[in-house]
Design a protein around this motif. Structure first.
Motif, PDB file in Angstrom:
ATOM      1  N   GLU A 115      13.153   5.449  -8.333  1.00 59.51           N
ATOM      2  CA  GLU A 115      12.092   5.273  -7.352  1.00 59.51           C
ATOM      3  C   GLU A 115      12.686   5.380  -5.954  1.00 59.51           C
ATOM      4  O   GLU A 115      13.835   4.978  -5.719  1.00 59.51           O
ATOM      5  CB  GLU A 115      11.400   3.917  -7.536  1.00 59.51           C
ATOM      6  N   VAL A 116      11.910   5.920  -5.036  1.00 63.50           N
ATOM      7  CA  VAL A 116      12.374   6.079  -3.660  1.00 63.50           C
ATOM      8  C   VAL A 116      12.169   4.746  -2.933  1.00 63.50           C
ATOM      9  O   VAL A 116      11.155   4.510  -2.267  1.00 63.50           O
ATOM     10  CB  VAL A 116      11.633   7.236  -2.944  1.00 63.50           C
ATOM     11  N   VAL A 117      13.117   3.869  -3.103  1.00 61.97           N
ATOM     12  CA  VAL A 117      13.137   2.561  -2.469  1.00 61.97           C
ATOM     13  C   VAL A 117      14.465   2.462  -1.721  1.00 61.97           C
ATOM     14  O   VAL A 117      15.524   2.365  -2.355  1.00 61.97           O
ATOM     15  CB  VAL A 117      13.015   1.421  -3.500  1.00 61.97           C
ATOM     16  N   PRO A 118      14.462   2.541  -0.393  1.00 61.93           N
ATOM     17  CA  PRO A 118      15.725   2.606   0.349  1.00 61.93           C
ATOM     18  C   PRO A 118      16.727   1.522  -0.011  1.00 61.93           C
ATOM     19  O   PRO A 118      17.925   1.805  -0.149  1.00 61.93           O
ATOM     20  CB  PRO A 118      15.264   2.496   1.808  1.00 61.93           C
ATOM     21  N   ALA A 119      16.282   0.287  -0.195  1.00 65.99           N
ATOM     22  CA  ALA A 119      17.222  -0.791  -0.514  1.00 65.99           C
ATOM     23  C   ALA A 119      17.921  -0.535  -1.840  1.00 65.99           C
ATOM     24  O   ALA A 119      19.131  -0.796  -1.988  1.00 65.99           O
ATOM     25  CB  ALA A 119      16.495  -2.129  -0.543  1.00 65.99           C
ATOM     26  N   ILE A 177       6.044  15.377  -2.377  1.00 65.28           N
ATOM     27  CA  ILE A 177       6.391  15.027  -1.002  1.00 65.28           C
ATOM     28  C   ILE A 177       7.896  15.238  -0.809  1.00 65.28           C
ATOM     29  O   ILE A 177       8.706  14.863  -1.660  1.00 65.28           O
ATOM     30  CB  ILE A 177       6.006  13.574  -0.691  1.00 65.28           C
ATOM     31  N   VAL A 178       8.252  15.855   0.314  1.00 68.33           N
ATOM     32  CA  VAL A 178       9.654  16.128   0.625  1.00 68.33           C
ATOM     33  C   VAL A 178      10.038  15.368   1.893  1.00 68.33           C
ATOM     34  O   VAL A 178       9.374  15.487   2.924  1.00 68.33           O
ATOM     35  CB  VAL A 178       9.910  17.636   0.822  1.00 68.33           C
ATOM     36  N   GLY A 179      11.092  14.580   1.804  1.00 66.73           N
ATOM     37  CA  GLY A 179      11.615  13.883   2.970  1.00 66.73           C
ATOM     38  C   GLY A 179      12.746  14.680   3.587  1.00 66.73           C
ATOM     39  O   GLY A 179      13.601  15.221   2.871  1.00 66.73           O
ATOM     40  N   HIS A 180      12.745  14.775   4.910  1.00 71.95           N
ATOM     41  CA  HIS A 180      13.745  15.573   5.622  1.00 71.95           C
ATOM     42  C   HIS A 180      14.652  14.684   6.468  1.00 71.95           C
ATOM     43  O   HIS A 180      14.223  13.647   7.008  1.00 71.95           O
ATOM     44  CB  HIS A 180      13.068  16.588   6.552  1.00 71.95           C
ATOM     45  N   ALA A 181      15.891  15.119   6.613  1.00 65.92           N
ATOM     46  CA  ALA A 181      16.841  14.489   7.519  1.00 65.92           C
ATOM     47  C   ALA A 181      17.891  15.530   7.874  1.00 65.92           C
ATOM     48  O   ALA A 181      17.996  16.572   7.210  1.00 65.92           O
ATOM     49  CB  ALA A 181      17.499  13.268   6.879  1.00 65.92           C
ATOM     50  N   TYR A 182      18.663  15.254   8.911  1.00 68.31           N
ATOM     51  CA  TYR A 182      19.780  16.140   9.219  1.00 68.31           C
ATOM     52  C   TYR A 182      20.938  15.340   9.788  1.00 68.31           C
ATOM     53  O   TYR A 182      20.763  14.228  10.296  1.00 68.31           O
ATOM     54  CB  TYR A 182      19.373  17.264  10.181  1.00 68.31           C
ATOM     55  N   LEU A 183      22.123  15.909   9.667  1.00 67.04           N
ATOM     56  CA  LEU A 183      23.342  15.321  10.194  1.00 67.04           C
ATOM     57  C   LEU A 183      23.970  16.279  11.197  1.00 67.04           C
ATOM     58  O   LEU A 183      23.878  17.501  11.034  1.00 67.04           O
ATOM     59  CB  LEU A 183      24.350  15.058   9.075  1.00 67.04           C
ATOM     60  N   PHE A 184      24.608  15.725  12.218  1.00 68.91           N
ATOM     61  CA  PHE A 184      25.486  16.507  13.080  1.00 68.91           C
ATOM     62  C   PHE A 184      26.895  16.292  12.550  1.00 68.91           C
ATOM     63  O   PHE A 184      27.393  15.163  12.544  1.00 68.91           O
ATOM     64  CB  PHE A 184      25.368  16.054  14.537  1.00 68.91           C
ATOM     65  N   CYS A 185      27.537  17.366  12.078  1.00 67.30           N
ATOM     66  CA  CYS A 185      28.773  17.232  11.306  1.00 67.30           C
ATOM     67  C   CYS A 185      30.039  17.453  12.125  1.00 67.30           C
ATOM     68  O   CYS A 185      31.140  17.348  11.573  1.00 67.30           O
ATOM     69  CB  CYS A 185      28.742  18.210  10.136  1.00 67.30           C
ATOM     70  N   TYR A 186      29.924  17.799  13.394  1.00 68.55           N
ATOM     71  CA  TYR A 186      31.061  17.978  14.292  1.00 68.55           C
ATOM     72  C   TYR A 186      31.915  19.186  13.914  1.00 68.55           C
ATOM     73  O   TYR A 186      32.322  19.967  14.782  1.00 68.55           O
ATOM     74  CB  TYR A 186      31.920  16.706  14.368  1.00 68.55           C
ATOM     75  N   LEU A 187      32.222  19.365  12.645  1.00 66.67           N
ATOM     76  CA  LEU A 187      33.017  20.493  12.158  1.00 66.67           C
ATOM     77  C   LEU A 187      32.279  21.168  11.002  1.00 66.67           C
ATOM     78  O   LEU A 187      31.738  20.479  10.136  1.00 66.67           O
ATOM     79  CB  LEU A 187      34.388  20.024  11.666  1.00 66.67           C
ATOM     80  N   PRO A 188      32.259  22.511  10.959  1.00 66.92           N
ATOM     81  CA  PRO A 188      31.608  23.186   9.826  1.00 66.92           C
ATOM     82  C   PRO A 188      32.203  22.767   8.485  1.00 66.92           C
ATOM     83  O   PRO A 188      31.478  22.656   7.485  1.00 66.92           O
ATOM     84  CB  PRO A 188      31.870  24.672  10.113  1.00 66.92           C
ATOM     85  N   SER A 189      33.505  22.516   8.433  1.00 70.41           N
ATOM     86  CA  SER A 189      34.125  22.105   7.175  1.00 70.41           C
ATOM     87  C   SER A 189      33.590  20.758   6.708  1.00 70.41           C
ATOM     88  O   SER A 189      33.500  20.493   5.497  1.00 70.41           O
ATOM     89  CB  SER A 189      35.645  22.044   7.339  1.00 70.41           C
ATOM     90  N   ALA A 190      33.238  19.875   7.658  1.00 68.61           N
ATOM     91  CA  ALA A 190      32.682  18.574   7.282  1.00 68.61           C
ATOM     92  C   ALA A 190      31.335  18.743   6.601  1.00 68.61           C
ATOM     93  O   ALA A 190      31.009  18.012   5.653  1.00 68.61           O
ATOM     94  CB  ALA A 190      32.560  17.676   8.505  1.00 68.61           C
ATOM     95  N   ALA A 191      30.539  19.717   7.069  1.00 70.34           N
ATOM     96  CA  ALA A 191      29.242  19.960   6.436  1.00 70.34           C
ATOM     97  C   ALA A 191      29.412  20.352   4.974  1.00 70.34           C
ATOM     98  O   ALA A 191      28.659  19.904   4.100  1.00 70.34           O
ATOM     99  CB  ALA A 191      28.485  21.046   7.198  1.00 70.34           C
ATOM    100  N   ALA A 201       0.805  -1.208   0.000  1.00 73.52           N
ATOM    101  CA  ALA A 201       0.000   0.000   0.000  1.00 73.52           C
ATOM    102  C   ALA A 201       0.841   1.263   0.000  1.00 73.52           C
ATOM    103  O   ALA A 201       0.327   2.357  -0.194  1.00 73.52           O
ATOM    104  CB  ALA A 201      -0.931  -0.006   1.215  1.00 73.52           C
ATOM    105  N   THR A 202       2.154   1.143   0.235  1.00 77.10           N
ATOM    106  CA  THR A 202       3.016   2.316   0.248  1.00 77.10           C
ATOM    107  C   THR A 202       3.094   2.904  -1.159  1.00 77.10           C
ATOM    108  O   THR A 202       3.462   2.205  -2.108  1.00 77.10           O
ATOM    109  CB  THR A 202       4.429   1.945   0.715  1.00 77.10           C
ATOM    110  N   PRO A 203       2.735   4.173  -1.325  1.00 78.82           N
ATOM    111  CA  PRO A 203       2.752   4.767  -2.671  1.00 78.82           C
ATOM    112  C   PRO A 203       4.147   4.761  -3.278  1.00 78.82           C
ATOM    113  O   PRO A 203       5.152   4.789  -2.573  1.00 78.82           O
ATOM    114  CB  PRO A 203       2.268   6.201  -2.413  1.00 78.82           C
ATOM    115  N   VAL A 204       4.193   4.720  -4.589  1.00 76.63           N
ATOM    116  CA  VAL A 204       5.468   4.797  -5.310  1.00 76.63           C
ATOM    117  C   VAL A 204       5.833   6.265  -5.489  1.00 76.63           C
ATOM    118  O   VAL A 204       5.023   7.074  -5.939  1.00 76.63           O
ATOM    119  CB  VAL A 204       5.363   4.104  -6.678  1.00 76.63           C
ATOM    120  N   LEU A 205       7.047   6.595  -5.106  1.00 75.50           N
ATOM    121  CA  LEU A 205       7.547   7.957  -5.252  1.00 75.50           C
ATOM    122  C   LEU A 205       8.741   7.941  -6.192  1.00 75.50           C
ATOM    123  O   LEU A 205       9.516   6.982  -6.219  1.00 75.50           O
ATOM    124  CB  LEU A 205       7.985   8.539  -3.906  1.00 75.50           C
ATOM    125  N   LYS A 206       8.909   9.033  -6.942  1.00 74.68           N
ATOM    126  CA  LYS A 206      10.068   9.162  -7.822  1.00 74.68           C
ATOM    127  C   LYS A 206      10.910  10.335  -7.353  1.00 74.68           C
ATOM    128  O   LYS A 206      10.399  11.429  -7.099  1.00 74.68           O
ATOM    129  CB  LYS A 206       9.624   9.363  -9.271  1.00 74.68           C
TER     130      LYS A 206
END
Length: 366
Positions: free
Chosen positions: A81-85, A49-63, A4-9
């Motif tokens: 297709e948005v299929v994590p695997a 649809i927009v998926g969000h995430a964030y990282l903690f980069c420890y150093l600004p240069s790493a970002a 039932a999960t919709p297909v996203l591109k």
């Protein structure tokens, strides 16, 4: 996921570097951290649809470096297709020569988290339910501040960190001497109620020989766990410490994917584990890690990223403690809610992340 999960591109992936002031500075054995360098990753789909995430980069240069990798992956993954695997397979091909470590793996984890967020939104489900679990309360400890300050200041701050009903706090160790650390631990332990857990974290500050001496000083001092006293990959050293100490050991935030965690568990070197979602491989890596912990009957906690981790812990069979920090909260439309020492994942679709655009612009860098 279900049929039932919709297909996203996937239409595009963008990354925005920000540096957010911390409400409480973090004085560790490595350095003083007063600002949080974060990378906001947004996965846009043709369906809107927009998926969000964030990282903690420890150093600004790493970002900035991770941003360049995200741009590469954006060009590589557009139209998929948005299929994590499948996205993980493409990421594996991209990173085969350089290796899936460090900032490279962090970029892949962010895209994986954003993909799962988009899929949960498309399904109209909170991430926990998409993963087959019901959102449920998870015990949480406060990990803000409480760095290498003098004993009385540490005791005062520990009491402040209980506001909101927290039933645990974590302090950093690694002062010039073991006796200085012991004095601070004793001051904080005396100040806290008996039923409040006190975790301590050395941030890999000690040699194996130093750790045997210093950690033994903390036995019988009411410490819930001792975290990362030595190098994170010294499994033999951890096994020796675990045998010598009565206080439980905790580590795992530096597991570079589930295979590293499997090697650590095979060495039987820790009482608990606490993977980090940006280093273990995003949501997909966490699912594998949770299965490993369950197979070994080992309690599993989270490291940072409390918003996403609240959903992941709800889907973790051996869920233990969720680590809480507030570094991303100035940017969030709906910050995580802590009640009576527990966090319940949001029932809104997705992982609960949504940015306040004007705040993102305020703290944007580069």
């Amino acid at each position: 996921m279900t049929e039932a999960t919709p297909v996203l591109k996937l239409r595009s992936i963008t990354a925005t570097a920000v540096v957010v002031p911390m409400a409480r500075a973090l004085w560790t054995s490595v350095q003083a951290v007063r600002e949080a360098p974060l990378l906001l990753v947004d996965l846009h789909t043709d369906e809107g649809i927009v998926g969000h995430a964030y990282l903690f980069c420890y150093l600004p240069s790493a970002a900035q470096a991770i941003t360049a990798i995200v741009r590469d992956l954006d060009a590589r993954l557009r139209g998929r297709e948005v299929v994590p695997a499948e996205l993980r397979k493409s990421f594996g091909a991209y990173s085969r020569l350089i290796g899936q470590r460090g900032i490279v793996s962090m970029a892949g984890a962010a895209i994986d988290m954003a993909a799962w967020d988009a899929l949960a939104k498309a399904a109209g489900l909170p991430l926990a339910r998409l993963l087959g679990a019901a959102p449920r309360p998870v015990p949480v400890y406060n990990s803000n501040g409480l760095g290498l300050v003098d004993p009385q200041a540490a005791a005062d701050e520990a009491l402040e960190l209980l506001e909101g009903g927290f039933q645990g706090v974590k302090m950093r160790l690694g002062r010039p001497s073991g006796r200085a650390d012991l004095a601070a631990v004793q001051a904080v332990r005396r100040a806290l109620p008996d039923d409040v857990a006190l975790m301590v974290d050395y941030n890999q500050a000690l040699t194996p020989r130093e750790a045997l001496t210093r950690c033994a000083m903390l036995d019988n001092e009411g410490v819930y766990w001792i975290e990362e006293p030595i190098r994170h990959d010294d499994y033999a050293g951890y096994a020796q410490l675990r045998h010598a100490l009565s206080t439980p050991l905790q580590f795992g935030e530096n597991f570079a994917g589930p295979k590293a965690m499997a090697a650590a568990l095979a060495a039987n070197c820790s009482s608990f584990v606490m993977p980090d979602v940006e280093r273990i491989g995003g949501v997909s890596g966490w699912i594998e890690a949770a299965a490993l912990a369950a197979a070994n009957d080992l309690e599993m906690s989270s490291h940072l990223f409390p918003e996403v981790s609240a959903h992941l812990m709800a889907a973790t069979p051996t869920a233990h403690w969720l680590e809480y920090v507030d570094w991303i909260e100035p940017l969030l439309q709906t910050p995580l809610n802590v009640e009576n020492g527990r966090v319940v994942p949001t029932e809104r679709p997705g992982s609960g992340l949504a940015w306040i655009d004007e705040m993102v612009q305020r703290y944007r860098v580069g």
